[in-house]
Design a protein around this motif. Structure first.
Motif, short mmCIF file in Angstrom:
data_model
loop_
_atom_site.label_atom_id
_atom_site.label_comp_id
_atom_site.label_asym_id
_atom_site.label_seq_id
_atom_site.Cartn_x
_atom_site.Cartn_y
_atom_site.Cartn_z
N LEU A 77 0.77 -1.10 -0.02
CA LEU A 77 0.00 0.11 0.11
C LEU A 77 0.76 1.36 0.20
N ARG A 78 1.96 1.34 -0.56
CA ARG A 78 3.16 2.33 -0.62
C ARG A 78 2.32 3.51 -1.46
N ARG A 79 1.87 3.30 -2.60
CA ARG A 79 1.40 4.38 -3.38
C ARG A 79 0.05 4.66 -3.37
N HIS A 80 -0.52 5.88 -3.79
CA HIS A 80 -1.84 6.12 -3.77
C HIS A 80 -2.65 5.22 -4.69
N ALA A 81 -2.03 4.86 -5.92
CA ALA A 81 -2.48 3.88 -6.69
C ALA A 81 -2.78 2.39 -6.09
N ASP A 82 -1.81 2.19 -5.36
CA ASP A 82 -1.96 0.75 -4.47
C ASP A 82 -3.29 0.75 -3.65
N ARG A 83 -3.40 1.83 -2.69
CA ARG A 83 -4.43 2.09 -1.94
C ARG A 83 -5.68 2.05 -2.61
N LYS A 84 -5.66 2.86 -3.80
CA LYS A 84 -7.11 2.78 -4.53
C LYS A 84 -7.47 1.56 -5.02
N LYS A 85 -6.55 0.84 -5.44
CA LYS A 85 -6.95 -0.46 -5.78
C LYS A 85 -7.62 -1.52 -4.58
N TYR A 86 -6.84 -1.61 -3.83
CA TYR A 86 -7.19 -2.38 -2.53
C TYR A 86 -8.50 -1.89 -2.23
N TRP A 87 -8.87 -0.43 -1.96
CA TRP A 87 -10.12 0.07 -1.62
C TRP A 87 -11.22 -0.20 -2.35
N LYS A 88 -10.90 -0.50 -3.53
CA LYS A 88 -12.09 -1.32 -4.49
C LYS A 88 -12.54 -2.46 -4.00
N ASP A 89 -11.84 -3.23 -3.47
CA ASP A 89 -12.09 -4.59 -2.93
C ASP A 89 -12.59 -4.37 -1.52
N ILE A 90 -11.94 -3.55 -0.51
CA ILE A 90 -12.16 -3.49 0.84
C ILE A 90 -12.92 -2.11 1.05
N GLN A 91 -13.94 -2.16 1.83
CA GLN A 91 -14.74 -1.21 2.27
C GLN A 91 -15.13 -1.40 3.75
N ALA A 92 -15.76 -0.19 4.44
CA ALA A 92 -15.83 -0.29 5.71
C ALA A 92 -17.04 0.69 6.02
N ILE A 93 -17.87 0.14 6.89
CA ILE A 93 -19.04 0.87 7.52
C ILE A 93 -18.68 1.12 9.17
N PHE A 94 -18.71 2.30 9.43
CA PHE A 94 -18.28 2.79 10.61
C PHE A 94 -19.54 2.81 11.64
N GLN A 95 -18.99 3.04 12.83
CA GLN A 95 -20.30 3.38 14.03
C GLN A 95 -20.83 4.69 13.91
N ASP A 96 -20.29 5.65 13.54
CA ASP A 96 -20.77 6.92 13.29
C ASP A 96 -20.80 7.29 11.96
N PRO A 97 -22.16 7.00 11.27
CA PRO A 97 -22.18 7.09 9.74
C PRO A 97 -21.70 8.84 9.11
N PHE A 98 -22.19 9.62 10.20
CA PHE A 98 -21.96 11.05 9.96
C PHE A 98 -20.45 11.44 9.57
N SER A 99 -19.37 10.50 10.44
CA SER A 99 -18.17 10.72 10.03
C SER A 99 -17.39 10.34 8.93
N SER A 100 -18.11 9.37 8.05
CA SER A 100 -17.87 8.73 6.86
C SER A 100 -18.18 9.50 5.79
N PHE A 101 -18.97 10.50 5.72
CA PHE A 101 -19.36 11.22 4.69
C PHE A 101 -19.10 12.64 4.74
N ASN A 102 -18.86 13.20 3.60
CA ASN A 102 -18.45 14.83 3.51
C ASN A 102 -19.92 15.58 3.90
N LEU A 103 -20.13 16.17 4.81
CA LEU A 103 -21.26 16.93 5.00
C LEU A 103 -21.93 17.93 4.30
N PHE A 104 -20.81 18.30 3.36
CA PHE A 104 -21.11 19.35 2.62
C PHE A 104 -21.43 18.98 1.16
N GLN A 105 -21.39 17.64 1.11
CA GLN A 105 -21.74 17.01 -0.39
C GLN A 105 -22.90 16.37 -0.45
#
Length: 266
Positions: A77-105
């Motif tokens: 996961l050294r490069r941004h491209a590595d992380r982006k590819k990894y995050w296509k496969d691995i996602q998360a849901i967190f306890q506080d949904p409001f902290s997971s979104f940009n509140l101004f979008q």
């Protein structure tokens, strides 16, 4: 499960915060094996290290020691491209949904970001239909929400919107960190049913991070018990709950007498 189904493997995972006298070992030489389509619960009290471990698996925190293999290869996961590819496969849901979104979008832009993450080239009509389908899956009406901001929605609506994102992204792994702790009992049951339906449809691996032994027993194939940064017990859910070997596991279960009652009555 066979070794062919092995998706994520961790060996000796350690995370240390601070230096010298202020040093704290949050995760201490943890091993794990997560398989395709498996539902795992990592169970422990607050401060046990389970959320830190989840962030390491997600790639949001770098481990201080140990190694993680993904699909049989060392995770890089050294490069941004590595992380982006990894995050296509691995996602998360967190306890506080409001902290997971940009509140101004607005909701529409939040869902469009899922389409962009996948690199899909869709017409506006195709984008609309994809977002509408995802909202419908979680019993929301896209036409009523698309122009709203997250702070205009309830906590239950936000949690459903997070699951709508997962529906759109089709990840191979979902990390769900206390996903039902901020909603009422009715919403909790609905959200769990939605996640289990996604698992069944997509052969998705789900990793629940929870303090709730009852939830772990209800949903899991495999349970890991975590105390003070270490995995003190692991195994099939029924074995762990009905025949616990470690004192800490027995303590956690003693706080949930309904598990024993339900089994005795069954």
């Amino acid at each position: 499960m066979s070794s062919r189904d092995l998706l994520i493997r961790g060996r000796g995972i350690t995370k240390v915060f601070g230096y010298g006298a202020a040093k704290t070992t949050a995760v201490d030489t943890v091993d794990f094996d997560f398989h395709k389509g498996e539902i795992i619960s990592i169970v422990g009290e607050s401060g046990s290290g389970k959320t830190t471990l989840a962030k390491i698996i997600m790639g949001l925190l770098k481990e201080s020691g140990g190694s993680i293999d993904y699909k049989g290869q060392p995770r890089v996961l050294r490069r941004h491209a590595d992380r982006k590819k990894y995050w296509k496969d691995i996602q998360a849901i967190f306890q506080d949904p409001f902290s997971s979104f940009n509140l101004f979008q607005r909701v529409e832009k939040l869902l469009l970001s899922c389409i962009r993450l996948q690199g899909l080239k869709l017409t506006k009509d195709e984008q609309f239909n994809k977002m509408k389908e995802a909202c419908s899956f979680v019993n929301l009406k896209f036409e009523e929400l698309y122009n709203k901001y997250p702070f205009e929605l309830s906590g239950g609506q936000m949690q459903r919107l997070m699951i709508a994102r997962i529906f759109m992204l089709h990840p191979k792994v979902l990390i769900a960190d206390e996903p039902t702790s901020m909603v009422d009992a009715c919403s909790r049951s609905t959200i769990l049913d939605m996640l289990l339906k996604l698992r069944d449809e997509n052969e998705m691996t789900i990793i629940f991070i929870t303090h709730d032994v009852g939830l772990a027993y209800y949903v899991s194939d495999t349970i890991y018990i975590m105390e003070k940064g270490q995995i003190v017990e692991r195994g099939p859910a029924e074995d762990i709950i009905l025949n616990p070997q470690h004192a800490y596991t027995r303590q956690l279960i003693s706080d949930v007498p309904k598990i024993h009652t339900a089994w005795d009555l069954g």
